[in-house]
Design an enzyme around this catalytic site. Structure first.
Site, short mmCIF file in Angstrom:
data_model
loop_
_atom_site.label_atom_id
_atom_site.label_comp_id
_atom_site.label_asym_id
_atom_site.label_seq_id
_atom_site.Cartn_x
_atom_site.Cartn_y
_atom_site.Cartn_z
N LYS A 162 9.48 15.70 -3.81
CA LYS A 162 9.92 15.94 -2.43
C LYS A 162 11.26 16.69 -2.42
O LYS A 162 11.49 17.56 -1.58
CB LYS A 162 10.03 14.60 -1.70
CG LYS A 162 8.67 13.90 -1.57
CD LYS A 162 8.80 12.43 -1.25
CE LYS A 162 7.46 11.71 -1.16
NZ LYS A 162 7.57 10.26 -1.10
N GLY A 167 0.78 -1.24 0.00
CA GLY A 167 0.00 0.00 0.00
C GLY A 167 0.80 1.28 0.00
O GLY A 167 0.22 2.34 0.20
N1 HSE Z 1 4.65 6.40 -2.94
C1 HSE Z 1 5.30 7.10 -1.89
C2 HSE Z 1 6.44 6.23 -1.38
C3 HSE Z 1 4.31 7.40 -0.80
O1 HSE Z 1 6.54 5.06 -1.79
O2 HSE Z 1 7.24 6.73 -0.62
C4 HSE Z 1 4.75 8.46 0.16
O3 HSE Z 1 4.94 9.70 -0.44
#
Ligand code: HSE
Length: 426
Positions: free
Chosen positions: A204, A186
Site C-alpha cells: 500500500k 476476518g
Molecule cells: N490484511 C489487510 C489488513 C486487509 O489487515 O489490513 C486489507 O488490505
C-alpha cells in the site's frame, strides 16, 4: 444499453461488490446517470454464490468469456494475488474493458505494466480499494489534494497489525492471541505473514508513493520491518514515555529523492494517529498548501472495501463515452533515500547483565558516535540477572545509532541483541 459490470471472484470483497450492485441499483443509477448492472459473475466456488439472487446475471467459471461480452464495460478483479489475476486484468484491458481492482500486491509489483496496457487501450485501471479499504484516499490524493506537493504521509494501513498492537496496548494480550483474534475477525491475510511482517503495508505504501510522486517505486527497495519483534514490554515502556507503538507506512518528499518505508514507530500519544485503534486505518497527509488532513475508517472487510470498488465503477460510468482520463503516470524518477541517512529520535531497548558500570559504557559508546541520550531508565522484566535498559535519544542520524548499537551488542554485558524503534515527530 445498460452499463454492464462483471465481477471476477465473489469471495469476501467480491461478494460485497455483488451485493452492492444488486441491492443499490437505484442509488448507483442516480449517482452516475447510468444504468449500472451486474451482468456477469465469474466464480469457481459455487458456495460463494448461494446467498445471492443472480437471476439475469451470467454466472461463469471462464474469466476470458467476460472480455467478449459486448455489454461488459467494467471488469472487477477481486481474486487477489499475482496470477491468474494479472493475466485476467491484462486480457480485459487489451479487450478494451475498464478494470477495477483491489489487488494491492499485484499493483505494487506490476503497476507500470498494467497502467501501460490501460493507456494503450484507452481504458481505465482504477484501484481505490487497494489502499485502506473504505477510505477514499486514492481519490483524495489524485483529486482533492491534486494542487499540493505532498510533504509527507503517515499511514496506518494494516488493520491486522493495528488490531494486534491495540490489543497488546489496551488489553495486555500477547501477540499470538491478538493475531488469532484478528484472523477470527476476518481481516488478516492468508498467510498472516503478509500482515505481521509488514509486506501488506509495503504494497500500500508503494502505491501511495507512486501516486504522490508520479514515480516508479521498486517494491523490493522499500525498507520493511513488521511487528513480530515488538514485545509486551516495548508497548509498556513506550506508554510510560508517552507514546504508542504503531506500524506505519511513511512517505516523504526528500528533495530529488523520497522516503518510503514501513516499520513500527513510537507515535506521541497526543498525535491524532495515536487514537486510531483496533482494525481501523488512518492516513495523515501533510500537503504544502492544504496543510494537514486526516482520513480515517475501515481499511478492510467486505462492505467497506466493496464501497471503494463501487465508487470506482461509478466514476467510470459517470464518464460515459468520453475518453479515459490520464492515469497517474510514472513520469518522474525518484530514488528511495537510504534509511541510514534518516534523522530523528530513537527508542533503544538493550538487554544487559545488571553489573556496575554498564550505563557508563553504553553512554560512552553512544557519545562516541555522536548520539546523545535524551532520557533513560532501567527495568528488571525477568526477575533474572538481565535487565532492560531503555534509552531515548535526541535527534540523531540512523547510521550513527546503528553503528553504536553494533558496538554495544558486541560488549560482554549484553545478554540479547538490542532493539531499535524510530520515533515520529508530531
Ligand atoms: N490484511 C489487510 C489488513 C486487509 O489487515 O489490513 C486489507 O488490505
Amino acid at each position: 444499453m445498460p452499463f454492464g459490470v462483471a465481477v471476477i471472484g465473489a469471495g469476501i470483497v467480491g461478494g460485497g461488490v455483488v451485493k452492492t450492485l444488486l441491492e443499490k441499483r437505484d442509488r448507483l443509477g442516480a449517482a452516475s446517470g447510468a444504468d449500472i448492472r451486474l451482468t456477469h459473475v465469474c466464480e469457481i466456488n459455487e458456495a460463494n454464490l448461494r446467498e445471492f439472487d443472480l437471476k439475469g446475471v451470467t454466472v461463469t467459471k471462464d474469466a476470458a468469456s467476460l472480455n467478449s461480452a459486448p455489454d461488459v464495460r467494467v471488469v472487477c478483479e477481486l481474486i487477489g494475488g499475482i496470477e491468474p489475476a494479472k493475466t485476467f486484468i491484462l486480457n480485459a484491458l487489451n479487450a478494451g474493458k475498464n478494470v477495477v481492482t483491489a489487488n494491492k500486491m499485484l499493483l505494487a509489483h506490476h503497476g507500470p505494466e498494467l497502467t501501460e496496457a490501460a493507456v494503450k487501450n484507452g481504458v481505465e485501471l482504477r484501484f481505490e480499494a487497494a489502499v485502506a479499504g473504505g477510505i477514499p484516499i486514492i481519490k483524495a490524493l489524485r483529486e482533492g489534494l491534486a494542487a499540493n506537493r505532498i510533504e509527507f504521509i503517515y499511514g496506518i494501513l494494516n488493520g491486522t497489525c493495528n488490531y494486534i498492537l491495540s490489543r497488546m496496548t489496551y488489553e495486555g494480550l500477547d501477540f499470538e492471541t491478538a493475531l488469532e483474534q484478528a484472523q477470527e475477525r476476518g481481516f488478516a491475510e492468508t498467510p498472516p505473514d503478509l500482515d505481521v511482517l509488514g509486506h501488506d503495508t509495503a504494497h500500500k505504501c508503494q502505491i501511495i508513493a507512486s501516486l504522490c510522486y508520479s514515480t516508479k517505486v521498486d517494491i523490493d527497495a522499500i525498507p520493511v520491518e513488521g511487528i513480530t519483534s515488538i514485545t509486551h514490554a516495548d508497548v509498556e515502556y513506550a506508554r510510560q514515555l508517552g507514546y504508542l507503538i504503531k506500524l506505519l507506512a511513511i512517505v516523504r518528499d526528500a528533495g530529488g529523492e523520497m522516503e518510503c518505508r514501513v516499520h513500527p514507530a513510537l507515535v506521541p500519544e497526543t498525535h491524532l494517529l495515536a487514537s486510531v485503534r483496533n482494525e481501523f486505518n488512518a492516513i495523515y497527509v501533510q500537503g504544502d498548501i492544504a496543510d494537514a488532513t486526516l482520513y480515517y475508517g475501515r481499511g478492510a472487510g467486505r462492505m467497506p472495501t466493496a464501497s471503494a470498488v463501487t465508487a470506482d465503477i461509478l466514476d467510470i460510468a459517470r464518464r460515459g463515452n468520453s475518453p479515459a482520463p490520464a492515469p497517474f503516470m510514472y513520469s518522474a524518477s525518484r530514488k528511495i533515500r537510504d534509511i541510514g541517512l534518516l534523522e530523528g529520535a530513537y527508542y533503544l531497548r538493550l538487554t544487559t547483565r545488571d553489573l556496575p558500570g554498564v550505563f557508563g559504557k553504553v553512554g560512552t559508546i553512544l557519545g562516541n558516535h555522536g548520539v546523545s541520550i535524551a532520557s533513560c531508565f532501567q527495568k528488571d522484566p525477568h526477575g533474572q540477572d538481565s535487565v532492560h535498559m531503555i534509552i531515548m535519544t535526541h535527534r540523531s542520524r540512523e547510521s550513527a545509532v546503528r553503528a553504536a548499537l553494533k558496538e554495544i551488542d558486541a560488549m560482554e554485558f549484553i545478554a540479547e541483541p538490542s532493539h531499535l524503534l524510530r520515533v515520529i515527530e508530531g
